[in-house]
Every structure is written in C-alpha cells, then in structure tokens.
Design a protein around this motif. Sequence first.
Motif, PDB file in Angstrom:
ATOM      1  N   GLN A  14     -28.834  86.502 -10.879  1.00 19.65           N
ATOM      2  CA  GLN A  14     -29.302  85.120 -10.806  1.00 19.65           C
ATOM      3  C   GLN A  14     -28.186  84.134 -11.149  1.00 19.65           C
ATOM      4  OE1 GLN A  14     -33.318  86.959 -12.267  1.00 19.65           O
ATOM      5  NE2 GLN A  14     -33.188  84.853 -12.911  1.00 19.65           N
ATOM      6  N   SER A  15     -27.112  84.612 -11.792  1.00 23.85           N
ATOM      7  CA  SER A  15     -25.985  83.735 -12.114  1.00 23.85           C
ATOM      8  C   SER A  15     -24.867  83.825 -11.073  1.00 23.85           C
ATOM      9  CB  SER A  15     -25.433  84.075 -13.497  1.00 23.85           C
ATOM     10  OG  SER A  15     -24.802  85.342 -13.472  1.00 23.85           O
ATOM     11  N   PHE A  16     -25.009  84.707 -10.090  1.00 21.02           N
ATOM     12  CA  PHE A  16     -23.995  84.803  -9.039  1.00 21.02           C
ATOM     13  C   PHE A  16     -24.034  83.537  -8.185  1.00 21.02           C
ATOM     14  CE2 PHE A  16     -23.988  89.768  -8.753  1.00 21.02           C
ATOM     15  CZ  PHE A  16     -23.390  89.839  -9.991  1.00 21.02           C
ATOM     16  N   PRO A  17     -22.893  83.149  -7.609  1.00 21.18           N
ATOM     17  CA  PRO A  17     -22.817  81.877  -6.877  1.00 21.18           C
ATOM     18  C   PRO A  17     -23.373  81.937  -5.451  1.00 21.18           C
ATOM     19  CG  PRO A  17     -20.690  82.964  -6.863  1.00 21.18           C
ATOM     20  CD  PRO A  17     -21.601  83.811  -7.718  1.00 21.18           C
ATOM     21  N   ARG A  18     -23.592  80.747  -4.927  1.00 24.58           N
ATOM     22  CA  ARG A  18     -23.933  80.568  -3.516  1.00 24.58           C
ATOM     23  C   ARG A  18     -23.200  79.323  -3.081  1.00 24.58           C
ATOM     24  NH1 ARG A  18     -27.568  82.835  -0.019  1.00 24.58           N
ATOM     25  NH2 ARG A  18     -28.417  81.472   1.559  1.00 24.58           N
ATOM     26  N   PRO A  19     -22.293  79.370  -2.136  1.00 27.73           N
ATOM     27  CA  PRO A  19     -21.927  80.538  -1.331  1.00 27.73           C
ATOM     28  C   PRO A  19     -21.323  81.655  -2.192  1.00 27.73           C
ATOM     29  CG  PRO A  19     -20.447  78.690  -0.844  1.00 27.73           C
ATOM     30  CD  PRO A  19     -21.494  78.183  -1.781  1.00 27.73           C
ATOM     31  N   PRO A  20     -21.345  82.875  -1.622  1.00 28.75           N
ATOM     32  CA  PRO A  20     -20.885  84.038  -2.379  1.00 28.75           C
ATOM     33  C   PRO A  20     -19.403  83.977  -2.749  1.00 28.75           C
ATOM     34  CG  PRO A  20     -22.031  84.694  -0.371  1.00 28.75           C
ATOM     35  CD  PRO A  20     -21.831  83.225  -0.289  1.00 28.75           C
ATOM     36  N   LEU A  21     -19.102  84.636  -3.861  1.00 30.38           N
ATOM     37  CA  LEU A  21     -17.733  84.792  -4.337  1.00 30.38           C
ATOM     38  C   LEU A  21     -17.189  86.123  -3.833  1.00 30.38           C
ATOM     39  CD1 LEU A  21     -15.387  84.110  -6.425  1.00 30.38           C
ATOM     40  CD2 LEU A  21     -16.670  85.557  -8.005  1.00 30.38           C
ATOM     41  N   VAL A  49     -18.358  91.310  -3.240  1.00 33.33           N
ATOM     42  CA  VAL A  49     -18.932  90.022  -2.905  1.00 33.33           C
ATOM     43  C   VAL A  49     -20.146  89.856  -3.803  1.00 33.33           C
ATOM     44  CG1 VAL A  49     -20.070  88.661  -1.113  1.00 33.33           C
ATOM     45  CG2 VAL A  49     -18.046  90.013  -0.550  1.00 33.33           C
ATOM     46  N   LEU A  50     -20.154  88.744  -4.537  1.00 29.37           N
ATOM     47  CA  LEU A  50     -21.225  88.453  -5.493  1.00 29.37           C
ATOM     48  C   LEU A  50     -21.976  87.220  -4.995  1.00 29.37           C
ATOM     49  CD1 LEU A  50     -19.159  88.873  -8.784  1.00 29.37           C
ATOM     50  CD2 LEU A  50     -20.453  90.620  -7.528  1.00 29.37           C
ATOM     51  N   GLU A  51     -23.263  87.409  -4.710  1.00 27.08           N
ATOM     52  CA  GLU A  51     -24.096  86.338  -4.163  1.00 27.08           C
ATOM     53  C   GLU A  51     -25.415  86.289  -4.924  1.00 27.08           C
ATOM     54  OE1 GLU A  51     -26.177  84.942   0.038  1.00 27.08           O
ATOM     55  OE2 GLU A  51     -24.896  86.707   0.026  1.00 27.08           O
ATOM     56  N   THR A  52     -25.918  85.074  -5.123  1.00 30.88           N
ATOM     57  CA  THR A  52     -27.166  84.869  -5.850  1.00 30.88           C
ATOM     58  C   THR A  52     -28.237  85.849  -5.392  1.00 30.88           C
ATOM     59  OG1 THR A  52     -26.634  82.524  -5.976  1.00 30.88           O
ATOM     60  CG2 THR A  52     -28.888  83.145  -6.498  1.00 30.88           C
TER      61      THR A  52
END
Length: 167
Positions: A14-21, A49-52
């Motif tokens: 839930q803390s991963f970014p959008r757009p993905p890192l 790749v880390l995405e919400t």
Amino acid sequence: MNGYNMAVPKLNVQSFPRPPLVDRTPRHIQIKWHGELIADCPAGMAYWVLETHHPPTYYLPPTTVCMPLSTTSKSTFCEWKGAATYYSIMSPISAAETVNDRIWSYNEPLKGYEAIKGFLAFYAGPWECYVDGERVQPQPGDLYGGWITSDVEGVVKGQWGNWDPVL
C-alpha cells in the motif's frame, strides 16, 4: 545466498508508488523447474518494479536464464511500461512439455522504464521461484506476475482481476 535475508525490511504494498518505481533489487533470484535451475540471478543484477497494491515483479537479465526461449504471438500493453513480448520455454526434462506465455519482457519500454529493456519476468509457476532462498507465492489471480514473500504485507491486487482493492 542460502536462506531468507532477515536484513530486508517489511514491504507494504500500500506504500508502493504509482506510477511504479523500477530499481535494482538487492535480492538473489532463482527459478527451478523439475528440480533443475533455469535462472540464477545474483543480488544486485535484477530489477524490481514496485507498484501500489502489487507485490514486487522481478526482471532478470537474459544472461541469467539457462534455457532457450522462443517468442510467442501474445502481446499485452501496460500503461506504464508499454508493449510486452511473451515467450515459450521447453521443460528441462522433457521436450514434450512446453510452457507458453508465462515469461515476458518489455523490449521497447516507455520512458522511465528503459532500465528493464529486454529483461525477463516470470510468473510464479509452473516452476518454483525463490527470493533469497525463500520460495515465493504468486500474486492472486492470473493477471499479474508479482511474487509474494514473507516480507510482503498489505492488501494485494489481483484476486478480482484488475479491480483495485477496497480498503
């Protein structure tokens, strides 16, 4: 590396970014099929790749994959990464067993995702996938290719297709 890396902190999706890192991962990635090692990527060589609401998706350099791949006709499009190319792979123990469309890459990624150009991502099956020696669980459903390890927490997307989780 053998065994789970206790130095890695909890990863809350839930803390991963959008757009993905997209970033290099400090994890050691291995994939085994019928007991045979088909990919072995040392720590620091793969990207994640880390995405919400998604567990990490790992992208391995093609040189770390020990089996030949063939492209298939399947293609999908990600709003962030672009058009995906899919591959087939033959079993390491039987030429009669081929798996299609469970491996993909972005050969012409969109701006911001150039780092993963040509790198290969694997769904977490039918083979066994390992992160720092820990066997992963697949992201729920069969739409996304994230890998769940014991350090991943939070509400993960995928159980109901591409619907965002209700919190």
